[in-house]
Write an enzyme that holds these catalytic residues in place. Sequence first.
Site, PDB file in Angstrom:
ATOM      1  N   THR A  31       7.961  78.315  55.748  1.00 18.01           N
ATOM      2  CA  THR A  31       7.744  79.383  54.766  1.00 18.01           C
ATOM      3  C   THR A  31       6.292  79.413  54.294  1.00 18.01           C
ATOM      4  O   THR A  31       5.849  80.419  53.765  1.00 18.01           O
ATOM      5  CB  THR A  31       8.647  79.179  53.534  1.00 18.01           C
ATOM      6  OG1 THR A  31       8.563  77.808  53.159  1.00 18.01           O
ATOM      7  CG2 THR A  31      10.086  79.531  53.848  1.00 18.01           C
ATOM      8  N   GLU A 154      -8.036  71.896  60.082  1.00 18.80           N
ATOM      9  CA  GLU A 154      -6.952  71.839  61.068  1.00 18.80           C
ATOM     10  C   GLU A 154      -6.851  73.164  61.830  1.00 18.80           C
ATOM     11  O   GLU A 154      -6.634  73.187  63.035  1.00 18.80           O
ATOM     12  CB  GLU A 154      -5.624  71.499  60.388  1.00 18.80           C
ATOM     13  CG  GLU A 154      -4.498  71.376  61.393  1.00 18.80           C
ATOM     14  CD  GLU A 154      -3.480  70.300  61.069  1.00 18.80           C
ATOM     15  OE1 GLU A 154      -3.660  69.541  60.106  1.00 18.80           O
ATOM     16  OE2 GLU A 154      -2.487  70.228  61.816  1.00 18.80           O
ATOM     17  N   ASP A 166       1.011  70.790  53.814  1.00 20.08           N
ATOM     18  CA  ASP A 166       0.788  69.360  54.020  1.00 20.08           C
ATOM     19  C   ASP A 166      -0.461  68.861  53.288  1.00 20.08           C
ATOM     20  O   ASP A 166      -0.454  67.796  52.657  1.00 20.08           O
ATOM     21  CB  ASP A 166       0.676  69.050  55.517  1.00 20.08           C
ATOM     22  CG  ASP A 166       1.885  69.535  56.294  1.00 20.08           C
ATOM     23  OD1 ASP A 166       2.895  69.903  55.663  1.00 20.08           O
ATOM     24  OD2 ASP A 166       1.819  69.550  57.539  1.00 20.08           O
TER      25      ASP A 166
HETATM   26  C1  GLA Z   1       3.866  71.773  59.802  1.00 23.79           C
HETATM   27  C2  GLA Z   1       2.695  72.571  59.211  1.00 23.79           C
HETATM   28  C3  GLA Z   1       3.020  73.068  57.812  1.00 23.79           C
HETATM   29  C4  GLA Z   1       4.364  73.785  57.773  1.00 23.79           C
HETATM   30  C5  GLA Z   1       5.445  72.960  58.467  1.00 23.79           C
HETATM   31  C6  GLA Z   1       6.741  73.708  58.592  1.00 23.79           C
HETATM   32  O1  GLA Z   1       4.037  70.599  59.070  1.00 23.79           O
HETATM   33  O2  GLA Z   1       1.526  71.780  59.153  1.00 23.79           O
HETATM   34  O3  GLA Z   1       1.986  73.905  57.337  1.00 23.79           O
HETATM   35  O4  GLA Z   1       4.265  75.063  58.347  1.00 23.79           O
HETATM   36  O5  GLA Z   1       5.052  72.552  59.765  1.00 23.79           O
HETATM   37  O6  GLA Z   1       7.296  73.959  57.356  1.00 23.79           O
END
Ligand code: GLA
Length: 388
Positions: A31, A154, A166
């Site tokens: 999301t 990233e 993250d």
């Molecule tokens: C990875 C991405 C996040 C997010 C998740 C799924 O961890 O780095 O930004 O999109 O997948 O929720």
Amino acid sequence: MIDAFHKHFGPTQRPRVYRAPGRVNLIGEHTDYNLGFVLPVALNLATFIAAAPSGDGKLRIYSEDRQELREFDASSLGSVERTGQWTDYPVGVAQELVHAGMAIEGANLLIRSTVPDGSGLSSSAALEVSSALALLGGREFAPLELAKLCQRAERNFVGMPCGIMDQYISVFGRAHSAVEIDCRSLGHRLVKLPEGITFIAVNTMVKHALSGSAYRDRVKECAAAVEGIAAVYPDVQSLRDVSPEQFEGVASRLPDVVARRARHVVTEDARVNRFTEASAQGDAAGMGKLMVESHRSLQHDYEVSCAELDFLVDAALGIDGVYGSRMTGGGFGGCTVTLLHAEAAASFQASIARAYAQEFGVTPRVYSCEPSEGAGEVNNLETIPSLA
Ligand code: GLA
């Protein structure tokens, strides 16, 4: 860790140590890049970097995990290209810091991490955020800007079109709390979790090769859904803007796959809100049910699960004291997160490990998800874990 630093870079320097945690996302998957809601917690698994100026214009980075030392000219970091190796994370961050006007002088860095790689617990963000702090070396930088800068590293350098979750939770994590992030406003609020429950992450120990390309495909499919829905509702700029009821009214106008991707995102955002309400009411059973709905939606509509994750979820649901379970993170391997009665934790760990080993011949690693503080300088060196 200081001894290790002295061993690699000479005994005279006094490094400062920085820490950035990994995360487990409780609910709100895929999301974030749709500008919706996520609910992660920062873990006590973290990446630590000891850093000191090198004085000779070189940036040296030693990874304890890989037992590799890499060296760069600090003045020409801007022309370093992506290699597909672990150094892409600190180098990408260094490039973004330079773009943001923060000069990078030479430095020596030693990296130690307890966040397992490729586990879906966000070892990349932990490395990015700890690298940023180490390269800043105590210079001030606004926390939200730090998270955004690491996300840019990233996206731009590593080449992964990730959302903000993250990096954000690695910066803003809080002990004893989950953090609900609004990925559009980039504000957050702390969400109290009920007493007497705990979350456990179980690692499938696999990361299927599909994960990178499938992630990119999902980002594109969501953009296609927005385009299709905006033809009917011109105000819609992201799937965040679409309610589940609105969506059902337009779903038949979208190609089947695009409609299923969008259905996941739209219903998942609603689940995050219901989950935080259930949490506020101490309704662990309600929270668990929403986690299972989230998993089924990721499994069937978003199609980012895999046999190993599905097995762990189904097996968990058959174990005493479990309220709910789901895959966490990007998918195609990595971890599940399970909500359970705190007193059932030990027997759950034993049962799930046994079941998984029987099915796949691999013993899964299991982590207790203690909500922890976000990134910062480590003042009490005693808290740094020794090498496993
Ligand atoms: C990875 C991405 C996040 C997010 C998740 C799924 O961890 O780095 O930004 O999109 O997948 O929720």
